[in-house]
Design a protein around this motif. Sequence first.
Motif, PDB file in Angstrom:
ATOM      1  N   ALA A  27       1.682 -12.447 -12.064  1.00  0.00           N
ATOM      2  CA  ALA A  27       2.188 -12.887 -10.765  1.00  0.00           C
ATOM      3  C   ALA A  27       3.365 -11.984 -10.401  1.00  0.00           C
ATOM      4  O   ALA A  27       4.009 -11.403 -11.282  1.00  0.00           O
ATOM      5  CB  ALA A  27       2.619 -14.341 -10.815  1.00  0.00           C
ATOM      6  N   PHE A  28       3.641 -11.864  -9.119  1.00  0.00           N
ATOM      7  CA  PHE A  28       4.692 -10.947  -8.698  1.00  0.00           C
ATOM      8  C   PHE A  28       5.341 -11.431  -7.407  1.00  0.00           C
ATOM      9  O   PHE A  28       4.775 -12.227  -6.652  1.00  0.00           O
ATOM     10  CB  PHE A  28       4.130  -9.532  -8.483  1.00  0.00           C
ATOM     11  CG  PHE A  28       3.053  -9.462  -7.436  1.00  0.00           C
ATOM     12  CD1 PHE A  28       3.371  -9.307  -6.092  1.00  0.00           C
ATOM     13  CD2 PHE A  28       1.718  -9.580  -7.787  1.00  0.00           C
ATOM     14  CE1 PHE A  28       2.383  -9.264  -5.126  1.00  0.00           C
ATOM     15  CE2 PHE A  28       0.713  -9.544  -6.823  1.00  0.00           C
ATOM     16  CZ  PHE A  28       1.049  -9.383  -5.488  1.00  0.00           C
ATOM     17  N   VAL A  29       6.526 -10.913  -7.170  1.00  0.00           N
ATOM     18  CA  VAL A  29       7.216 -11.105  -5.901  1.00  0.00           C
ATOM     19  C   VAL A  29       7.964  -9.815  -5.602  1.00  0.00           C
ATOM     20  O   VAL A  29       8.472  -9.156  -6.512  1.00  0.00           O
ATOM     21  CB  VAL A  29       8.184 -12.311  -5.961  1.00  0.00           C
ATOM     22  CG1 VAL A  29       9.258 -12.108  -7.023  1.00  0.00           C
ATOM     23  CG2 VAL A  29       8.829 -12.561  -4.597  1.00  0.00           C
ATOM     24  N   ASN A  30       7.964  -9.396  -4.349  1.00  0.00           N
ATOM     25  CA  ASN A  30       8.710  -8.204  -3.966  1.00  0.00           C
ATOM     26  C   ASN A  30       9.235  -8.372  -2.543  1.00  0.00           C
ATOM     27  O   ASN A  30       8.808  -9.259  -1.803  1.00  0.00           O
ATOM     28  CB  ASN A  30       7.861  -6.936  -4.119  1.00  0.00           C
ATOM     29  CG  ASN A  30       6.724  -6.858  -3.120  1.00  0.00           C
ATOM     30  OD1 ASN A  30       6.937  -6.794  -1.908  1.00  0.00           O
ATOM     31  ND2 ASN A  30       5.483  -6.847  -3.608  1.00  0.00           N
ATOM     32  N   ALA A  31      10.144  -7.514  -2.180  1.00  0.00           N
ATOM     33  CA  ALA A  31      10.711  -7.539  -0.834  1.00  0.00           C
ATOM     34  C   ALA A  31      10.835  -6.112  -0.318  1.00  0.00           C
ATOM     35  O   ALA A  31      10.908  -5.149  -1.091  1.00  0.00           O
ATOM     36  CB  ALA A  31      12.078  -8.218  -0.829  1.00  0.00           C
TER      37      ALA A  31
END
Length: 304
Positions: A248-252
Amino acid sequence: MQFVRTFFWAGLLGLLLTAGCTAPRSVIHSGKVTPKGEFKVGTNYAFNVATQPIGALSDVTLGLVNDLKNRDTVVLDDQVNGVSRAALAYTLDPVSPSWDFYVRYGLVERVDVGYKYAFGSHVFDAMYQFMGSTGTPKNPGKPGTYGSIGLQYSSRDSKLPGKVLWQNIDDLLQYNASRTDILVPLVFSTSFGPEEEIGNISYGVAYSHTWINYHFNPSNFVQKQADRQDVIPIRPLSAKNNYGAFGAFVNAKIGFKYAYILPALSIYYQNYGKYELLGGKQTELKGLTFIPSLGLQFQFGKGR
């Protein structure tokens, strides 16, 4: 200012020299693909922190490896198997920094393609946008959530790093490996400003799969036979395996119009499976991988 420039270039050189041999799995994509006819160019610095090679290396010291390397004959035992296990674990998922440069192009509406050079790896990928507007800041579409899915391919030889401990392990085991990796990210994102003009926040899940070939070819290893005093030479080992990983990942993406900063975090779990070692031994490996990264991206083209 001269000091700042000197410090910057020294740091850059250090990062280049320590860049690792891991397959790129940091996901910095948005759910909105590059609009048709536009380009994205950028660089990304990541650090691959895998729990399995850290654990495998805990009992392997430079003194132990030097002692084994300096022997005329090495008798296969638990210590030697531990060194072999550490080399294999590093190949599967090294603890190391990595730096890449990439370019993306909006090929057709809803599809972009990319090439990335990750210091030894040539990486090719494509993304398909199945949800959300395909407009640009100059010609925005309906606001909403973006969604896309992609496929990334990379292949490379995996070498142990040139540091003293790893170089001595390489000399001892005569070890080499190669790997091929695919990555399938599913990305959703919310725009900051019209059509991500100010940036976005993105999140999703990813699946990766790795095929690995590895070889041990020591010339002076022997193995004791059960209930006997004599020893027999150890044969070289060539083996292969494959494993999958879920993450799973999150980026901005934060900036304006043309230039953006991209912080990201990806987390994977993988059961690497069972692997053959010298002398008919086996080992089983599994663990978590954390990949924080920070990038810089420039976007330009007719839509800008």
